[in-house]
Design an enzyme around this catalytic site. Structure first.
Site, mmCIF file in Angstrom:
data_model
loop_
_atom_site.group_PDB
_atom_site.id
_atom_site.type_symbol
_atom_site.label_atom_id
_atom_site.label_comp_id
_atom_site.label_asym_id
_atom_site.label_seq_id
_atom_site.Cartn_x
_atom_site.Cartn_y
_atom_site.Cartn_z
ATOM 1 N N GLY A 128 0.832 -1.212 0.000
ATOM 2 C CA GLY A 128 0.000 0.000 0.000
ATOM 3 C C GLY A 128 0.855 1.246 0.000
ATOM 4 N N SER A 130 1.019 3.625 -3.241
ATOM 5 C CA SER A 130 0.439 4.681 -4.091
ATOM 6 C C SER A 130 -0.885 5.195 -3.532
ATOM 7 C CB SER A 130 0.181 4.146 -5.499
ATOM 8 O OG SER A 130 1.345 3.569 -6.026
ATOM 9 N N SER A 162 -2.305 -3.965 -5.722
ATOM 10 C CA SER A 162 -2.441 -5.272 -6.373
ATOM 11 C C SER A 162 -2.757 -6.344 -5.337
ATOM 12 C CB SER A 162 -1.146 -5.651 -7.103
ATOM 13 O OG SER A 162 -0.820 -4.690 -8.069
ATOM 14 N N GLU A 245 12.091 -4.263 -5.583
ATOM 15 C CA GLU A 245 11.098 -4.336 -6.657
ATOM 16 C C GLU A 245 11.774 -4.091 -8.009
ATOM 17 O OE1 GLU A 245 7.687 -1.892 -5.904
ATOM 18 O OE2 GLU A 245 6.592 -2.662 -7.630
ATOM 19 N N THR A 372 7.197 4.701 -13.526
ATOM 20 C CA THR A 372 6.869 4.836 -14.961
ATOM 21 C C THR A 372 8.135 4.977 -15.817
ATOM 22 O OG1 THR A 372 6.767 7.255 -14.944
ATOM 23 C CG2 THR A 372 4.746 6.077 -14.352
HETATM 24 C C1 LIG Z 1 -0.267 -3.029 -12.949
HETATM 25 C C2 LIG Z 1 0.016 -2.091 -11.817
HETATM 26 C C3 LIG Z 1 0.153 -2.582 -10.539
HETATM 27 C C4 LIG Z 1 0.398 -1.700 -9.468
HETATM 28 N N1 LIG Z 1 0.495 -2.235 -8.208
HETATM 29 C C5 LIG Z 1 0.682 -1.389 -7.154
HETATM 30 C C6 LIG Z 1 0.709 -1.912 -5.824
HETATM 31 O O1 LIG Z 1 0.539 -3.105 -5.578
HETATM 32 N N2 LIG Z 1 0.875 -1.050 -4.795
HETATM 33 C C7 LIG Z 1 1.075 0.293 -4.996
HETATM 34 O O2 LIG Z 1 1.274 1.006 -4.034
HETATM 35 N N3 LIG Z 1 1.045 0.820 -6.254
HETATM 36 C C8 LIG Z 1 0.846 0.000 -7.340
HETATM 37 N N4 LIG Z 1 0.794 0.520 -8.614
HETATM 38 C C9 LIG Z 1 0.882 1.971 -8.797
HETATM 39 C C10 LIG Z 1 2.157 2.453 -9.449
HETATM 40 O O3 LIG Z 1 3.246 2.390 -8.553
HETATM 41 C C11 LIG Z 1 1.871 3.905 -9.915
HETATM 42 O O4 LIG Z 1 0.847 3.834 -10.900
HETATM 43 C C12 LIG Z 1 3.091 4.549 -10.518
HETATM 44 O O5 LIG Z 1 4.074 4.797 -9.539
HETATM 45 C C13 LIG Z 1 2.738 5.884 -11.220
HETATM 46 O O6 LIG Z 1 2.028 6.734 -10.364
HETATM 47 P P1 LIG Z 1 0.629 7.372 -10.804
HETATM 48 O O7 LIG Z 1 -0.228 6.305 -11.374
HETATM 49 O O8 LIG Z 1 0.131 8.157 -9.660
HETATM 50 O O9 LIG Z 1 0.990 8.357 -12.022
HETATM 51 P P2 LIG Z 1 1.551 9.834 -11.887
HETATM 52 O O10 LIG Z 1 2.717 9.841 -10.951
HETATM 53 O O11 LIG Z 1 0.421 10.749 -11.613
HETATM 54 O O12 LIG Z 1 2.093 10.083 -13.344
HETATM 55 C C14 LIG Z 1 1.230 10.458 -14.434
HETATM 56 C C15 LIG Z 1 2.113 10.678 -15.662
HETATM 57 O O13 LIG Z 1 3.031 11.778 -15.413
HETATM 58 C C16 LIG Z 1 4.374 11.341 -15.626
HETATM 59 N N5 LIG Z 1 5.258 11.976 -14.639
HETATM 60 C C17 LIG Z 1 5.041 12.105 -13.304
HETATM 61 N N6 LIG Z 1 6.084 12.725 -12.714
HETATM 62 C C18 LIG Z 1 6.986 12.981 -13.708
HETATM 63 C C19 LIG Z 1 8.286 13.593 -13.739
HETATM 64 N N7 LIG Z 1 8.860 14.044 -12.625
HETATM 65 N N8 LIG Z 1 8.919 13.670 -14.948
HETATM 66 C C20 LIG Z 1 8.347 13.198 -16.084
HETATM 67 N N9 LIG Z 1 7.112 12.613 -16.121
HETATM 68 C C21 LIG Z 1 6.442 12.497 -14.952
HETATM 69 C C22 LIG Z 1 4.328 9.837 -15.384
HETATM 70 O O14 LIG Z 1 5.415 9.195 -16.040
HETATM 71 C C23 LIG Z 1 2.981 9.470 -15.995
HETATM 72 O O15 LIG Z 1 3.085 9.342 -17.388
HETATM 73 C C24 LIG Z 1 0.543 -0.318 -9.704
HETATM 74 C C25 LIG Z 1 0.404 0.187 -11.004
HETATM 75 C C26 LIG Z 1 0.139 -0.682 -12.051
HETATM 76 C C27 LIG Z 1 -0.011 -0.120 -13.443
#
Ligand SMILES: Cc1cc2nc3c(=O)[nH]c(=O)nc-3n(C[C@H](O)[C@H](O)[C@H](O)COP(=O)(O)OP(=O)(O)OC[C@H]3O[C@@H](n4cnc5c(N)ncnc54)[C@H](O)[C@@H]3O)c2cc1C
Length: 390
Positions: A128, A130, A162, A245, A372
């Site tokens: 937990g 994000s 997840s 990870e 990402t």
């Molecule tokens: C299949 C899957 C499983 C997951 N499982 C878990 C889990 O078990 N537990 C958990 O805690 N999380 C989990 N996650 C979450 C994952 O860690 C986050 O989705 C990821 O860290 C991105 O954060 P966000 O979705 O908030 O996107 P954001 O951080 O909001 O990003 C949105 C967009 O902006 C871009 N961006 C953001 N900051 C920057 C920067 N500084 N420079 C350039 N571009 C930037 C990103 O690359 C992206 O394209 C999972 C995600 C997926 C897809």
């Protein structure tokens, strides 16, 4: 550089291969696109038992905690052989993330309570971290934990958790000092999912899979002995977890095997008098084959750094970007090879029937999960190429 196994490594590879041949664990091709887990599949349970007898459930853990204490190259070889056999991954979040974190940062009591149960497969863990407003910028997280006597009371929301719906425990981050600089006021908690106030809401992805969830904490009381490491040091502990990870090298072998399965399918079709293969598709398959070989070399580089006691940094980010984007390209090529059959969810035993559409849709998330592609590129730019921050 010589990429061949040394004598001892070749012997280890042969041992793993012969074990897999005799254990006959469930493979991805058996699964008809359904996710196979310890809890829903008796063959998986039996295989887990066989792995457990050898200490191979957690090959990287030290022997004193029930692991096999294997070196990095042995683990790398084992992962390659598992992928070569097309086996469903035996490692879960407990084995990969929270177990190693507790070995490094946990109290004696926490290790005693949790490590053995992870190995026995009794307990499923989820992560937990994000939140709706904190993903890439994780240190901005808003979940709050307030001290009350010997407990902390947690309120907040996590997202993309997840397997939360089938997990028994969650390790999560919450803010314990809102006045401190954002990285210095966070703690890591171990929370029993049955604690009153924890609730889970499903998020179904576009592949129609219920993999991740929203997880809510409403006045959740957690004893202070469930804080991992020191209070307010959770950010630094979580970076250990994220290192585990990100250093889990993605399997270039299974990517190569998917390309091989595509070639096999095209050969069968051509031999059966079907339509020939266009020059464009031939070129695409050749590119995927070369790229899968490059992915293996990049992964070997990370493993060899780790084997020398170094901590891969931008090198692991290169692997993450390259492998996750390659996974998407391979899925697209596979769909072209499969044609109309690529739309079917039913497995056909070929290793790609059913898998094609699941992989095409499921791989979209791979460039987001675990950091990402843009964030990895930032790391490569600043730490690898030495470019200034924007
Ligand atoms: C299949 C899957 C499983 C997951 N499982 C878990 C889990 O078990 N537990 C958990 O805690 N999380 C989990 N996650 C979450 C994952 O860690 C986050 O989705 C990821 O860290 C991105 O954060 P966000 O979705 O908030 O996107 P954001 O951080 O909001 O990003 C949105 C967009 O902006 C871009 N961006 C953001 N900051 C920057 C920067 N500084 N420079 C350039 N571009 C930037 C990103 O690359 C992206 O394209 C999972 C995600 C997926 C897809």
């Amino acid at each position: 550089m010589d990429f061949n196994d040394e004598v001892a490594q070749a012997a280890w590879r042969a041992e793993v291969r012969s074990f897999l041949a005799q254990a006959r664990p469930p493979t991805q091709a058996d699964s008809s696109g359904e996710e196979v887990t310890w809890r829903n599949n008796p063959r998986m349970r039996e295989w887990r038992r066989q792995l457990g007898e050898r200490g191979w459930i957690a090959p990287a853990w030290p022997k004193e905690y029930g692991g096999a204490g294997l070196g990095v190259m042995e683990q790398f070889i084992m992962n390659e052989e598992l992928a070569e056999a097309g086996v469903v991954s035996p490692y879960d979040t407990g084995v990969n993330l929270i177990g190693p974190t507790l070995i490094v940062h946990g109290s004696t009591e926490q290790r005693r309570e949790h490590l053995a149960r992870i190995l026995e497969g009794e307990v499923i863990w989820c992560q937990g971290f994000s939140e709706p407003g904190a993903g890439s910028d994780l240190a901005s997280l808003q979940a709050r934990a307030v001290r009350d006597g010997d407990d902390f009371v947690i309120n907040g929301q996590k997202i993309w958790t997840s397997h939360a719906h089938e997990s028994d425990w969650i390790f999560m981050l919450a803010r314990t000092d809102p006045d401190a600089p954002k990285h210095r006021g966070i703690s890591m908690f171990l929370v029993d999912m049955k604690t009153p106030g924890v609730s889970v809401r499903p998020l179904v992805n576009m592949a129609n899979r219920h993999g991740f969830n929203e997880t809510f904490f409403e006045d959740v009381r957690v004893p202070s002995r469930n804080v991992v490491g020191e209070v307010n040091r959770g950010w630094y502990i979580s970076t250990t977890t994220l290192d585990f990870e990100r250093s889990a090298v993605g399997s270039a072998v299974s990517q190569r095997k998917t390309v091989e399965a595509c070639l096999h399918r095209l050969r069968e079709r051509t031999q059966a008098g079907g339509t020939g293969v266009s020059a464009a598709l031939r070129g695409e398959l050749a590119d995927r084959w070369i790229e899968a070989s490059v992915a293996r070399l990049l992964s070997s580089r990370v493993a060899s750094l780790q084997a020398r006691g170094l901590v891969p940094n931008y090198e692991a980010s290169i692997v993450k970007v390259y492998s996750s984007e390659l996974g998407q390209r391979i899925a697209q090529t596979t769909m072209k090879v499969m044609g109309i059959h690529g739309l079917s969810w039913a497995g056909d035993g070929s290793g790609i029937g059913g898998y094609a559409v699941a992989s095409y849709l499921g791989n979209v998330g791979s460039t987001i999960a675990g950091g990402t592609g843009e964030i990895q590129r930032n790391i490569i730019a600043t730490r690898g190429l030495g470019l200034p921050r924007a």
